[in-house]
Design an enzyme around this catalytic site. Structure first.
Site, PDB file in Angstrom:
ATOM      1  N   HIS A 187       3.210  -6.778   4.150  1.00  0.00           N
ATOM      2  CA  HIS A 187       3.643  -7.205   5.482  1.00  0.00           C
ATOM      3  C   HIS A 187       2.444  -7.555   6.346  1.00  0.00           C
ATOM      4  O   HIS A 187       1.314  -7.142   6.073  1.00  0.00           O
ATOM      5  CB  HIS A 187       4.470  -6.096   6.168  1.00  0.00           C
ATOM      6  CG  HIS A 187       3.711  -4.817   6.353  1.00  0.00           C
ATOM      7  ND1 HIS A 187       3.661  -3.845   5.388  1.00  0.00           N
ATOM      8  CD2 HIS A 187       2.948  -4.358   7.375  1.00  0.00           C
ATOM      9  CE1 HIS A 187       2.907  -2.840   5.794  1.00  0.00           C
ATOM     10  NE2 HIS A 187       2.449  -3.122   7.008  1.00  0.00           N
ATOM     11  N   TYR A 208       0.830  -1.205   0.000  1.00  0.00           N
ATOM     12  CA  TYR A 208       0.000   0.000   0.000  1.00  0.00           C
ATOM     13  C   TYR A 208       0.866   1.257   0.000  1.00  0.00           C
ATOM     14  O   TYR A 208       1.987   1.249   0.487  1.00  0.00           O
ATOM     15  CB  TYR A 208      -0.985   0.000   1.177  1.00  0.00           C
ATOM     16  CG  TYR A 208      -0.395  -0.065   2.571  1.00  0.00           C
ATOM     17  CD1 TYR A 208       0.010   1.090   3.249  1.00  0.00           C
ATOM     18  CD2 TYR A 208      -0.268  -1.281   3.235  1.00  0.00           C
ATOM     19  CE1 TYR A 208       0.514   1.029   4.535  1.00  0.00           C
ATOM     20  CE2 TYR A 208       0.242  -1.352   4.525  1.00  0.00           C
ATOM     21  CZ  TYR A 208       0.625  -0.196   5.173  1.00  0.00           C
ATOM     22  OH  TYR A 208       1.133  -0.258   6.439  1.00  0.00           O
ATOM     23  N   ARG A 215       4.669   0.722   1.041  1.00  0.00           N
ATOM     24  CA  ARG A 215       5.108  -0.286   2.012  1.00  0.00           C
ATOM     25  C   ARG A 215       5.135  -1.656   1.334  1.00  0.00           C
ATOM     26  O   ARG A 215       4.157  -2.054   0.700  1.00  0.00           O
ATOM     27  CB  ARG A 215       4.138  -0.362   3.203  1.00  0.00           C
ATOM     28  CG  ARG A 215       4.052   0.837   4.149  1.00  0.00           C
ATOM     29  CD  ARG A 215       5.351   1.207   4.847  1.00  0.00           C
ATOM     30  NE  ARG A 215       6.259   0.135   5.197  1.00  0.00           N
ATOM     31  CZ  ARG A 215       6.135  -0.692   6.238  1.00  0.00           C
ATOM     32  NH1 ARG A 215       5.119  -0.579   7.054  1.00  0.00           N
ATOM     33  NH2 ARG A 215       7.038  -1.628   6.483  1.00  0.00           N
TER      34      ARG A 215
HETATM   35 FE   FE2 Z   1       1.061  -1.865   7.962  1.00  0.00          FE
END
Ligand code: FE2
Lengths: 273, 220
Positions: free
Chosen positions: A191, A178, A188
């Site tokens: 995760h 995202y 990112r």
């Molecule tokens: Fe996160």
């Protein structure tokens, strides 16, 4: 957390490496004048954890303390901790694909591993909490408003306890990457957030699990805030074909290591409870 | 600080080394193997979906006699409130005991029914957190000293790559605070950041991540 932020020596430090008359290294944890024998948890190598201030991650600038951390010697409050059990769990908390009427979109995955201490011993019956975005990279959270779809069949929250061997297992879907606004075109890497308690206040850990070969690592300051490359690798799960289920789900292994105890000559059978 | 060699193996290639050290009288044990810890990462801005429990702030159940509120605000270095932090608390029971196998006096359930010892509260839009608990007792120390009643606090937030740890002491324990070994080791000019303020139904403890009133944070 790095040692260069730490000042002051531990007031009750006794272990100077010298042997006493009995040939016992007087490490902390040995009997003291009052007779209280406490375990002691080793400090991690300085570059294992990120520094508090990491300017590439902009949010650290106004939140990282400016003063050095003071060393808190480990006493009763530090070597104990909440032992949270079944009462925290709902029946389907370990399976994020079965928490709604229908199945969530995305690649079904199995995430499993062991929670160990730094001595390689399993941490049994300890609470593991996870949360993550859906397959499109969006969290079911009021503040996550980027234009990716929510999935009515996915909350993205899981909880379980490790078994007697420290093993845990979740079924979920592959989280999406995202965007965020830390730097231009910032994303990112995919995760899953993990929260661990272990058996003592000293062992509390919140971390993130990543996936092998993610092309977004190079530009992610959260991942790269861990300066020791070997430690950084420990944040990446491993594809585990032995756990992959035929015609069902891909397996990933993620072992988590919490701080280990120093050996103490007077202690035997730690945690045989 | 204790330095130790990093013998960290790569995961999936034998990290799960099992050891069963047998203590031998008069022989110092080697703590090997030593696995490197998994690094900390930030809790991020969306911690609420994963970490909030309906009873998170209840260290003791509602209606517990003698229950107090501990509340405060979290501030950043610009003096702005931090609306996305999580504050966790851990403490002894009113008798100064822990229901935990590593309390060498023996694990013992608290006399207070439903006492969990642990609390967690996210901050709200005004940076406020609040938990309900009972005051802990004083604690014996391994060196024969006494620790004044205190709570250990962990603070997590976006922008914190590792939790911050601090301690809350009580303003009505002046004598005990005066001989507390942890307070004694803290810079006297900053000691007051660790002492809560009285309120009608409990205590107020603000946390300043930076700034002239920066709270004392600990490496544990
Ligand atoms: Fe996160």
């Amino acid at each position: 957390m790095t040692t260069d932020h730490i000042r002051a020596t531990e007031p009750n430090e006794r272990g100077d490496g010298e042997f006493d008359a009995d040939g016992i290294v007087p490490v902390a944890g040995a009997a003291r004048p009052s007779g209280l024998v406490l375990p002691r948890y080793r400090h991690d190598d300085p570059d294992t954890h990120p520094p508090m201030l990491f300017p590439d991650y902009g949010s650290t600038n106004l939140r990282a303390p400016k003063q050095p951390l003071a060393l808190l010697p480990q006493r009763l409050t530090e070597v104990t901790g909440p032992l949270l059990g079944e009462g925290r769990l709902g029946e389907l908390d370990h399976d994020l694909t079965r928490q709604h009427a229908g199945e969530p979109q995305g690649q079904r995955i199995i995430v499993h591993g062991r929670v160990l201490d730094g001595n390689g011993r399993p941490v049994p019956h300890t609470l593991v909490e996870i949360w993550q975005p859906n397959a499109a990279g969006r969290y079911r959270h009021a503040n996550d408003n980027w234009p990716a779809p929510l999935d009515p069949n996915f909350t993205g929250v899981g909880r379980t306890l490790t078994d007697a061997d420290g093993h845990y297992r979740f079924v979920t879907v592959q989280p999406g990457a995202y965007p965020w606004r830390n730097h231009p075109n910032a994303w990112r890497p995919a995760h899953i957030h993990f929260s661990l308690f272990g058996q003592a206040f000293t062992q509390r850990l919140v971390t993130q699990m990543y996936f092998p070969g993610d092309p977004l690592f190079f530009q992610d300051p959260v991942f790269n805030s861990v300066r020791d490359p070997l430690a950084r690798e420990r944040l990446i799960s491993r594809y585990d074909h032995s756990v992959t289920e035929p015609e069902w789900a891909l397996g990933f292994e993620f072992d988590i290591v919490l701080r280990g105890r120093e050996a103490t000559p007077f202690e035997d059978g730690e945690d045989d409870d | 600080m204790t330095e130790h060699p990093d013998l960290t193996p790569t995961f999936g290639t034998g990290a799960a080394v099992s050891t069963d050290p047998t203590p031998v009288a008069g022989v110092a044990l080697d703590p090997t193997p030593s696995l490197g810890s998994t690094p900390s990462q930030t809790v991020g801005p969306y911690l609420h979906i994963g970490l909030l429990w309906p009873d998170g702030p209840d260290v003791v159940p509602a209606g517990t006699p003698g229950a107090i509120s501990i509340r405060g605000q979290v501030f950043d270095g610009a003096g702005a409130v931090v609306p996305d932090a999580l504050v966790e608390t851990w403490q002894a029971d009113p008798d100064g005991r822990f229901d935990h196998p590593d309390d060498p006096r023996g694990a013992r359930p608290a006399a207070v029914p439903g006492f969990r010892g642990f609390g967690r509260s996210a901050t709200d839009a005004d940076g406020r957190y609040e938990i309900r608990t009972v005051k802990p007792g004083a604690l014996p120390d391994a060196d024969g000293e006494t620790e004044a009643p205190h709570l250990n606090l962990s603070i997590f937030a976006r922008g914190l790559l590792h939790r911050l740890v601090t301690r809350l002491y009580f303003p009505d324990e002046e004598a005990a605070n005066g001989t507390d070994p942890v307070l004694a080791a803290v810079d006297p000019a900053r000691r007051a950041t660790l002492v809560a303020r009285p309120e009608p139904d409990g205590f107020r403890f603000d946390i300043h991540l930076q700034g002239p009133d920066e709270t004392v944070f600990f490496a544990v």
